[in-house]
Design a protein around this motif. Structure first.
Motif, short mmCIF file in Angstrom:
data_model
loop_
_atom_site.label_atom_id
_atom_site.label_comp_id
_atom_site.label_asym_id
_atom_site.label_seq_id
_atom_site.Cartn_x
_atom_site.Cartn_y
_atom_site.Cartn_z
N PRO A 108 0.85 -1.20 -0.11
CA PRO A 108 -0.05 0.14 -0.12
C PRO A 108 0.90 1.34 -0.06
CG PRO A 108 -0.09 -1.00 2.20
CD PRO A 108 0.73 -1.91 1.13
N PRO A 109 0.36 2.39 -0.43
CA PRO A 109 1.11 3.50 -0.49
C PRO A 109 1.48 3.88 0.82
CG PRO A 109 -1.28 3.93 -1.66
CD PRO A 109 -1.19 2.57 -0.91
N ALA A 110 2.64 4.66 1.21
CA ALA A 110 3.30 4.72 2.44
C ALA A 110 2.85 5.96 3.13
CB ALA A 110 4.89 4.64 2.26
N SER A 111 2.52 6.87 2.34
CA SER A 111 2.02 8.13 3.00
C SER A 111 0.49 8.32 2.67
CB SER A 111 2.80 9.14 2.09
OG SER A 111 2.16 9.42 0.85
N GLU A 112 -0.14 9.15 3.84
CA GLU A 112 -1.47 9.50 3.68
C GLU A 112 -1.98 10.24 2.56
OE1 GLU A 112 -3.55 8.95 6.48
OE2 GLU A 112 -2.43 8.48 8.03
N ALA A 113 -0.89 11.07 2.03
CA ALA A 113 -1.02 11.87 0.80
C ALA A 113 -1.31 10.88 -0.36
CB ALA A 113 0.05 13.06 0.76
N GLU A 114 -0.32 9.98 -0.56
CA GLU A 114 -0.52 9.19 -1.60
C GLU A 114 -1.81 8.23 -1.54
OE1 GLU A 114 2.50 5.92 -3.73
OE2 GLU A 114 3.38 7.01 -1.90
#
Lengths: 215, 349
Positions: A108-114
């Motif tokens: 999964p994407p590592a950042s909240e933004a991604e």
């Protein structure tokens, strides 16, 4: 020294307060092994939590793909009846194109933004699909057609699977984040550079089409 | 001070005691689990929509589904779930649906009486057999028409018949499509239940279908009417008694579709007439167990379908094979004089 001279009756003359050398070695081994095994167990626990997150993410991706795969058939069915609704159709095709353009990943994407960016793209598709279905339902001939009912049901099922997959993903992330923040796993996480994972915020991206409930 | 052998002996004794205690505890836990764990309830009705007889019929039918096909199918009628889709997935997990079946096969039917919604949640292991589109078709084309008439129990039972037919069709086509997985991924469908609303009158209207001048012509015309989903109870091809019966009966689109499918591969024997030439039977070879016979009566110089007699004389088993109702006496027995019936009414050659 014979046993008899120690006054015993065939018993080794070793007092309880003085452990034998073998016992001392065993205690040292236990003192080393137990922390080592505990460390392994902790490591495996964190790894399995991380793998659960990846597995839950795979379900999310699969659910997204399932919905995207339904779009061409839905558009084709609706197009035959709704010639004057081309704007809605074009919007759906565009949104699908945007959603599937995002690269699929094992992790999964590592950042909240991604993750939020991905959620927005999927949300756009969900909302456009909901709009298309709402428009289609105003055409009685289309609404009563079995082929449309089948597509609508499959689409609703896909939306629900996305919703369920995201709930399960968030549960897995919650368990993982808790695991790496609690001591002593937090030390292990810090040593290995493990970061907390991002959540889906308020079902972002799945809310668009969820009210598709069949009538 | 204890000597060494005494220490060893005490240690062995303590160890033995611990092992015995652990075994006793494990045994006690195992026994109490077996003794206390109740069999999972098949039906729960918080809204009081089911009569006792209907509830018993559903429990009996679903128990057969469990024993015959390993499907753990439960029904819950609730009041006011905030989000039925989410509730269904979590309830499926909570009740461990599928645990009483084989290979995790599980279904959960949830009816929210307050929100007037119904959802059939399909477990992961059954998604191959029951795709969402099929579930929506069962709900909308079979279950909801009964709900509209206020017959919630009948709607549940009628839907189960279609689920059984689907499983049988899977088995007949070479295998039961199943995925070795537990729980629910959100498969199934939700639809408006319309409980107690009046049936859509448009569904009871259709173009006139004249009765034929031969029994075969009338049967063929009936199948064409069913293919066109003509549920008009006053069609010319029905006998007078049949029209009275159909006026009171719920007829669904799914029933009509299923009937057409059921007879698609049936090859009839020559028509049999009674001595007076007023009644006729069209039957199928005895091995065609899923092709029930037709009863026809000559009224007003035309051959008309006598579904009223057929519905009282013919029953269907759990596997959808037909048989005569126990002790059924009817005017069409002449058509089966060369067959014997077993004690359950199943024909034997």
């Amino acid at each position: 020294m014979s046993w008899e001279t120690s006054g015993g009756v065939g018993v080794p003359p070793i007092a309880l307060g003085q452990p034998r050398p073998g016992l001392r070695l065993a205690l040292v081994a236990i003192g080393v092994l137990v922390p080592l095994l505990a460390g392994f167990a902790l490591h495996n626990h964190v790894v399995s939590r991380g793998e659960a997150v990846d597995a839950a993410w795979a379900q999310v991706e699969s659910a997204h793909q399932r919905r995207a795969d339904l779009v061409p058939a839905l558009v084709e069915t609706v197009k035959r009846h709704l010639r004057q609704e081309s704007e809605t159709l074009v919007a759906v095709i565009e949104a699908r194109s945007q959603a599937v353009r995002l690269p699929a990943s094992e992790h999964p994407p590592a950042s909240e933004a991604e993750l939020s960016r991905l959620g927005r793209a999927q949300g756009e598709l969900g909302r456009d699909l909901a709009r298309l279905v709402a428009v289609a339902e105003t055409y009685p001939e289309l609404r009563s057609a079995d082929s449309f009912l089948a597509l609508q049901a499959q689409l609703e099922g896909a939306e629900n699977r996305i919703h369920v997959a995201r709930l399960e993903y968030n549960d897995a992330v919650r368990a993982y984040n808790a695991a790496i923040q609690q001591l002593p796993a937090a030390w292990l996480a810090e040593a290995r550079g493990l970061q907390r994972r991002a959540y889906f915020e308020s079902d972002e991206g799945a809310e668009g089409a969820r009210p598709l409930g069949l009538e | 001070m204890l000597d060494h052998s005494a220490w060893n002996s005490a240690g062995r004794g303590l160890a033995a005691l611990c092992v015995c205690a652990a075994l006793a505890l494990a045994l006690a836990l195992g026994c109490s689990r077996d003794a206390l764990a109740p069999a999972p309830a098949i039906v729960r009705d918080d809204a009081g929509l089911l009569a006792d007889a209907q509830r018993a019929a559903i429990e009996s039918q679903h128990a057969f589904l469990r024993s015959d096909y390993g499907i753990d199918y439960r029904v819950e009628i609730i009041r006011g779930a905030a989000d039925l889709d989410t509730f269904a997935a979590s309830r499926f997990h909570e009740l461990e649906i599928g645990s009483a079946g084989r290979g995790g096969r599980g279904l959960l039917l949830l009816i929210d009486a307050e929100a007037d919604q119904v959802r059939l949640e399909v477990g992961r292991a059954m998604e191959g057999s029951f795709p969402d589109a099929f579930v929506a078709w069962v709900e909308q084309r079979q279950m909801v028409p009964f709900f509209r008439a206020g017959a919630v129990g009948d709607g549940i039972l009628a839907a189960t018949e279609l689920l059984v037919a689907q499983v049988q069709s899977e088995l007949a086509s070479g295998g039961f499509a199943e995925l070795a997985a537990e729980g629910s991924a959100g498969g199934g469908a939700r639809t408006a239940a319309h409980i107690g609303e009046l049936p859509d009158p448009a569904l009871r209207e259709g173009p006139e279908v004249p009765a034929g001048d031969s029994p075969e012509a009338t049967a063929a015309a009936y199948l064409l009417a069913m293919r066109a989903r003509n549920a008009d109870p006053d069609l010319d091809l029905y006998s007078a008694a049949t029209r009275v019966m159909l006026a009171r009966r719920v007829v669904t689109l799914a029933q009509m579709d299923t009937l057409v499918r059921m007879y698609r591969d049936c090859r009839a024997e020559p028509v049999r007439l009674d001595a007076s030439g007023v009644r006729a039977v069209i039957r199928y070879p005895i091995e065609a167990r899923r092709c029930p016979p037709w009863f026809l009566v000559r009224e007003g110089e035309r051959w008309r379908l006598d579904l009223a007699t057929a519905s009282s004389a013919i029953r269907f088993g759990r596997d959808n094979t037909w048989h005569f109702a126990a002790g059924a006496a009817h005017l069409y027995a002449f058509g089966f004089a060369d067959w014997t019936l077993d004690r359950n009414g199943y024909p034997r050659g």
